[in-house]
Write an enzyme that holds these catalytic residues in place. Sequence first.
Site, PDB file in Angstrom:
ATOM      1  N   HIS A  39     -30.893  61.986 -39.224  1.00 23.88           N
ATOM      2  CA  HIS A  39     -31.248  60.976 -38.239  1.00 23.88           C
ATOM      3  C   HIS A  39     -31.195  61.569 -36.835  1.00 23.88           C
ATOM      4  O   HIS A  39     -30.210  62.189 -36.454  1.00 23.88           O
ATOM      5  CB  HIS A  39     -30.292  59.785 -38.348  1.00 23.88           C
ATOM      6  CG  HIS A  39     -30.547  58.731 -37.347  1.00 23.88           C
ATOM      7  ND1 HIS A  39     -29.540  58.148 -36.623  1.00 23.88           N
ATOM      8  CD2 HIS A  39     -31.695  58.143 -36.944  1.00 23.88           C
ATOM      9  CE1 HIS A  39     -30.055  57.240 -35.809  1.00 23.88           C
ATOM     10  NE2 HIS A  39     -31.369  57.223 -35.992  1.00 23.88           N
ATOM     11  N   ASP A  67     -50.690  71.613 -32.367  1.00 25.51           N
ATOM     12  CA  ASP A  67     -52.102  71.969 -32.488  1.00 25.51           C
ATOM     13  C   ASP A  67     -52.254  73.488 -32.490  1.00 25.51           C
ATOM     14  O   ASP A  67     -51.280  74.223 -32.309  1.00 25.51           O
ATOM     15  CB  ASP A  67     -52.949  71.282 -31.407  1.00 25.51           C
ATOM     16  CG  ASP A  67     -52.652  71.735 -29.979  1.00 25.51           C
ATOM     17  OD1 ASP A  67     -52.266  72.909 -29.760  1.00 25.51           O
ATOM     18  OD2 ASP A  67     -52.842  70.916 -29.056  1.00 25.51           O
ATOM     19  N   ASP A  93     -37.464  56.890 -36.081  1.00 26.26           N
ATOM     20  CA  ASP A  93     -36.195  56.412 -35.537  1.00 26.26           C
ATOM     21  C   ASP A  93     -36.393  55.083 -34.811  1.00 26.26           C
ATOM     22  O   ASP A  93     -37.109  55.012 -33.814  1.00 26.26           O
ATOM     23  CB  ASP A  93     -35.626  57.462 -34.585  1.00 26.26           C
ATOM     24  CG  ASP A  93     -34.174  57.239 -34.242  1.00 26.26           C
ATOM     25  OD1 ASP A  93     -33.666  56.109 -34.445  1.00 26.26           O
ATOM     26  OD2 ASP A  93     -33.534  58.191 -33.757  1.00 26.26           O
ATOM     27  N   MET A 149     -47.924  65.142 -25.752  1.00 28.41           N
ATOM     28  CA  MET A 149     -47.953  65.932 -24.526  1.00 28.41           C
ATOM     29  C   MET A 149     -48.971  65.320 -23.566  1.00 28.41           C
ATOM     30  O   MET A 149     -50.147  65.172 -23.918  1.00 28.41           O
ATOM     31  CB  MET A 149     -48.337  67.386 -24.821  1.00 28.41           C
ATOM     32  CG  MET A 149     -48.376  68.271 -23.581  1.00 28.41           C
ATOM     33  SD  MET A 149     -49.041  69.925 -23.919  1.00 28.41           S
ATOM     34  CE  MET A 149     -47.674  70.661 -24.802  1.00 28.41           C
ATOM     35  N   TYR A 161     -42.674  71.022 -23.664  1.00 28.20           N
ATOM     36  CA  TYR A 161     -42.285  72.338 -24.186  1.00 28.20           C
ATOM     37  C   TYR A 161     -40.765  72.452 -24.284  1.00 28.20           C
ATOM     38  O   TYR A 161     -40.232  72.983 -25.260  1.00 28.20           O
ATOM     39  CB  TYR A 161     -42.821  73.463 -23.292  1.00 28.20           C
ATOM     40  CG  TYR A 161     -44.300  73.730 -23.436  1.00 28.20           C
ATOM     41  CD1 TYR A 161     -44.884  73.940 -24.674  1.00 28.20           C
ATOM     42  CD2 TYR A 161     -45.120  73.794 -22.319  1.00 28.20           C
ATOM     43  CE1 TYR A 161     -46.237  74.192 -24.804  1.00 28.20           C
ATOM     44  CE2 TYR A 161     -46.479  74.051 -22.435  1.00 28.20           C
ATOM     45  CZ  TYR A 161     -47.027  74.251 -23.677  1.00 28.20           C
ATOM     46  OH  TYR A 161     -48.364  74.505 -23.793  1.00 28.20           O
ATOM     47  N   TYR A 209     -54.458  68.846 -26.595  1.00 31.07           N
ATOM     48  CA  TYR A 209     -53.359  67.886 -26.397  1.00 31.07           C
ATOM     49  C   TYR A 209     -53.087  67.092 -27.674  1.00 31.07           C
ATOM     50  O   TYR A 209     -52.806  65.903 -27.634  1.00 31.07           O
ATOM     51  CB  TYR A 209     -53.647  66.944 -25.225  1.00 31.07           C
ATOM     52  CG  TYR A 209     -53.719  67.650 -23.894  1.00 31.07           C
ATOM     53  CD1 TYR A 209     -52.561  67.993 -23.206  1.00 31.07           C
ATOM     54  CD2 TYR A 209     -54.949  67.975 -23.321  1.00 31.07           C
ATOM     55  CE1 TYR A 209     -52.628  68.641 -21.977  1.00 31.07           C
ATOM     56  CE2 TYR A 209     -55.020  68.618 -22.094  1.00 31.07           C
ATOM     57  CZ  TYR A 209     -53.857  68.946 -21.424  1.00 31.07           C
ATOM     58  OH  TYR A 209     -53.914  69.594 -20.208  1.00 31.07           O
ATOM     59  N   ASN A 245     -50.645  67.767 -29.816  1.00 29.97           N
ATOM     60  CA  ASN A 245     -49.264  67.979 -30.247  1.00 29.97           C
ATOM     61  C   ASN A 245     -48.564  66.629 -30.343  1.00 29.97           C
ATOM     62  O   ASN A 245     -48.690  65.797 -29.454  1.00 29.97           O
ATOM     63  CB  ASN A 245     -48.525  68.871 -29.243  1.00 29.97           C
ATOM     64  CG  ASN A 245     -49.258  70.170 -29.024  1.00 29.97           C
ATOM     65  OD1 ASN A 245     -49.427  70.936 -29.949  1.00 29.97           O
ATOM     66  ND2 ASN A 245     -49.698  70.406 -27.806  1.00 29.97           N
TER      67      ASN A 245
END
Length: 144
Positions: A22, A30, A66, A76, A116, A134, A136
């Site tokens: 958890h 990407d 979560d 991102m 990052y 973009y 990710n």
Amino acid sequence: MLKGIPKIISPELLKVLCEMGHGDRILIADGNFPSESVGKNAKVIRADGHGGAELLEAILTLMPLDSYVEKSVKLMQVVPGDPVKTPIWDEYAEIVKRVGGCDKGVIGDVERMAFYEEARSAYAIVATSESALYANIMLQKGVI
């Protein structure tokens, strides 16, 4: 072979999803993301030939998001002034809703360099061949 496991989930990825607890985070990266350098302290799993959306769908069939945090899914942010469009984000939102059972409100965006930094502490990074920019997406694991 196991029943109910999406074929795109490799044994290595299945093991990592089982190991995560958890609050641990997994990044679906990407094809442009520096997975190996950012993931020096993470488990980096290669998923060459696969895209972000198909991996997101497969992972969310197995892993809960979560519910104890406001944004369990993070994208991102596009760098200001970059003319890039991000239609894959709509696809991600639809998958999060349909498979993850969560509305679009669980999805947040993080400034590029901060993303990052967060990725450096992810439990695992799945390096894909996704060509969308973009694309990710970071997921925080919940409880069952």
